[in-house]
Design an enzyme around this catalytic site. Structure first.
Site, mmCIF file in Angstrom:
data_model
loop_
_atom_site.group_PDB
_atom_site.id
_atom_site.type_symbol
_atom_site.label_atom_id
_atom_site.label_comp_id
_atom_site.label_asym_id
_atom_site.label_seq_id
_atom_site.Cartn_x
_atom_site.Cartn_y
_atom_site.Cartn_z
ATOM 1 N N GLN A 115 -6.274 0.550 -4.289
ATOM 2 C CA GLN A 115 -4.886 0.443 -4.748
ATOM 3 C C GLN A 115 -4.778 -0.243 -6.100
ATOM 4 O O GLN A 115 -3.902 0.088 -6.889
ATOM 5 C CB GLN A 115 -4.071 -0.295 -3.677
ATOM 6 C CG GLN A 115 -3.970 0.519 -2.398
ATOM 7 C CD GLN A 115 -3.690 -0.314 -1.166
ATOM 8 O OE1 GLN A 115 -3.643 -1.542 -1.221
ATOM 9 N NE2 GLN A 115 -3.505 0.343 -0.040
ATOM 10 N N GLU A 139 1.202 -9.478 -3.228
ATOM 11 C CA GLU A 139 1.943 -8.990 -2.083
ATOM 12 C C GLU A 139 2.819 -10.142 -1.610
ATOM 13 O O GLU A 139 2.325 -11.262 -1.397
ATOM 14 C CB GLU A 139 0.992 -8.547 -0.975
ATOM 15 C CG GLU A 139 1.593 -7.508 -0.058
ATOM 16 C CD GLU A 139 0.534 -6.919 0.876
ATOM 17 O OE1 GLU A 139 0.484 -5.693 0.999
ATOM 18 O OE2 GLU A 139 -0.236 -7.694 1.477
#
Length: 624
Positions: A221, A519
């Site tokens: 990612q 995140e």
């Protein structure tokens, strides 16, 4: 593989697959006991460091590494730490290649002055972990953390492997994993494992100072490749950054594909490495600082820098009291931390300029009684590398502090303090609490690859489901991940996740970040728990309101509010609106729960559940 509990279902957001089960391995016994005397001039690195030489039979090396992998492949929250070091020479043959699998808390490194001094004929790999169906399904790399591969050459030889496995050297990893000083040839490198059942997701990662063959990014990612050479690079997911890489892809099409390419790296210093010289003496090479650099540091011979003989290091083991370590540091010795877990009830104090603190095998400092495990004075040239720092049960004010917030800090632009492969963890193997994980107060500091993690899963014994998430929010507490107060601080590979207020706060002037990955926390119980005054939520990356100059290249903020999917965060990034603060190639993405309303400062569409897994990109901010 042990039966999995639903209580460790945390990193589902990365997979976008419901029902992901993560392994919570039982805590292992710390085997870093007192070592015996050194022999034949070899330093005493303790029982968890194994040194191979070319005369060691390949079968013996293979059996040793296979046994360690079997112990460590699922030992995510354990206490065992290992380093396997290879003296200069060749290992493995065409008929009997050395094929290594690397598990948790394992370092594989060469002991040559150059990566080409140690040649592995075979492979060094990490595969997906398959968490269901008796190890046959739900295969991914999302929690393949804490591994190191460095300072050697790999001549890829897949003899004996099946058709898919023979197609590449696989390195399917996520955060807190580094590849440094590698020369890979004879085949391709894949950063994902496409040979297992799905979903095959990965969330890395970092490569530096390496010469690479054709490379498949695959499902990674985000990734930073710095000061390297690459024959080719295929595909990207959300955020791929290249700095000073010969052969890097063009980023003119951003965000399709989402490449960010800097021709040179503004500031770099390679990680120190242990090596054996021509007379068999052990030394540590400390690479020199580079500015606006490109390509590998060893192309013309030995990496520029200084050499420190091993006799100038205090070689510590986990049983050594901190006052003994500090006494040795005060006498002018450097510090080498052998593999293991160190309980730190008072700070390890680094006060002298140019001190090197080098960890082997993911040596881990655990805070005890609210201590600050590592306290670095604001002096020039300190290098800390290869160290993991864990929060403890009593809240620490900070886990690693560089310089004093209200004091004289004497670091210089020519000799910055450097943090390389320094990792942080709050919760996971045990309850952890800290106010700040990493606090940088000195000017002229280089952060070269860090993962600052408030754990989204672990073995702390919380109840299952939403109540368990609420317990985590109240119990494993970390308010701020990285707080940067110094001026002229550069970060290459800044990964910060799940903290309860700002994950990163950058108050210093003239800061530069090359790749930022964040995140937001999974576990705020309610919107009221996730409020910054009257503002909904805390941005994942905050540049202080008074800052006039700041640059970010390639940044991503992800949301997965698993505990309460109705929660909103107003902005992924929050920065002062001024011409000298520039964000280049930034994005937010929704991972199936919660909403980020804007990318930055009210600009950008929502990352909500109508576009799960589809990033919202901005090429530049301010928008011209």
């Amino acid at each position: 593989m042990t039966t999995q509990s639903p209580g460790v279902r945390r990193r589902i957001g990365r997979a976008l697959v419901f029902g992901l089960v993560l392994t919570a391995a039982a805590t292992a016994t710390n085997t870093a006991a007192t070592a015996g005397p050194s022999r034949h001039g070899t330093p005493d690195f303790g029982p968890n460091v194994k040194i191979f030489d070319p005369s060691t039979p390949v079968g013996e090396i293979q059996a040793t590494l296979d046994a360690t992998h079997a112990r460590q492949v699922g030992n995510e929250m354990g206490t065992e730490r290992y380093a396997y070091l290879f003296k200069p020479g060749s290992y493995g043959t065409a008929e009997q290649p050395l094929q290594v699998n690397v598990g948790y808390y394992t370092e594989i490194s060469g002991l040559g002055a150059s990566p080409t001094d140690v040649d592995i004929n075979g492979k060094v790999e990490v595969y997906n972990r398959c968490l269901e169906g008796g190890g046959t399904s739900n295969c991914l790399a999302l929690v393949n953390f804490w591994r190191t591969l460095s300072n050697l050459s790999i001549n890829i030889n897949a003899a004996g492997q099946d058709g898919c496995r023979s197609s590449a050297n696989f390195w399917a990893v996520s955060q807190a994993v580094s590849m440094r000083r590698l020369d890979i040839s004879g085949g391709g490198l894949s950063l994902m494992d496409y040979c297992t059942a799905g979903p095959q997701y990965a969330s890395g990662g970092f490569i530096a100072d390496s010469r690479l063959p054709a490379t498949i990014n695959g499902s990674q990612q985000q990734w930073l490749t710095r000061n390297s050479e690459v024959a080719s690079w295929s595909n990207a997911v959300w955020n791929q950054v290249f700095a000073g890489v010969v052969g890097a892809p063009d980023d003119a099409g951003f965000p399709n594909p989402p490449y960010t390419t800097l021709d040179t790296t503004p500031l770099s210093r390679e990680r120190p490495y242990l090596y054996v010289d021509a007379k068999g003496r052990y030394n540590v090479r400390v690479p020199a600082v580079q500015r606006d650099s490109r390509g590998v540091s060893w192309a013309a011979g030995m990496t520029p820098g200084r050499t420190i003989p091993i006799r100038d290091f205090f070689i510590a083991k986990p049983s050594d009291p901190v006052h003994v370590i500090n006494s040795q540091l005060a006498r002018g010795r450097h510090l080498l931390l052998t593999p293991g877990v160190y309980d730190i009830a008072r700070s390890i104090e680094v006060r002298r300029p140019d001190t090197v603190v080098l960890g082997l095998g993911h040596a881990t400092l655990t805070a005890v009684n609210g201590a600050v495990p590592l306290d670095v004075a604001g002096v020039p040239g300190v290098v800390v590398a290869g160290v993991t720092i864990d929060a403890g049960l009593t809240e620490s004010p900070v886990l690693l502090r560089v310089g004093r917030k209200h004091g004289r800090n004497a670091s210089t632009p020519h000799n910055p303090t450097t943090l390389s492969d320094v990792y942080f963890r709050v919760g996971g193997p045990h309850i952890g609490r800290t106010n700040i994980a990493l606090e940088v107060n000195s000017d002229h500091v280089l952060i070269d690859h860090t993962w600052v993690w408030r754990g989204d899963h672990g073995v702390e014994g919380f109840s299952e489901g939403v109540n368990g998430d609420t317990e985590r929010w109240r119990t494993n507490t970390g308010r701020y991940g990285a707080v940067i107060n110094g001026d002229h601080v550069t970060a290459t590979g800044l990964f910060v996740e799940h903290f309860q207020r700002y994950n990163t706060v950058w108050n210093g002037e003239h800061g530069t970040t090359v790749l930022y990955q964040n995140e937001l926390p999974y576990d705020p119980p309610t919107q009221a728990d996730w409020m910054n005054g009257d503002v909904e939520g805390w941005a994942g990356y905050k540049v202080g309101d008074r800052v006039k100059h700041h640059t970010l290249h390639g940044g991503g903020v992800y949301v997965f509010n698993q505990n309460n999917p109705s929660i909103h965060t107003e902005n992924g990034f929050e920065v002062p609106v001024t011409p000298g603060v520039r964000l280049h190639h930034i994005m937010t993405v929704n991972l199936s729960a919660g909403t980020i309303d804007h990318v930055v400062n009210g600009v950008g569409e929502p990352a909500d559940t109508t576009r799960v897994g589809a990033p919202v990109y901005l090429t530049e901010y301010p928008i011209s």
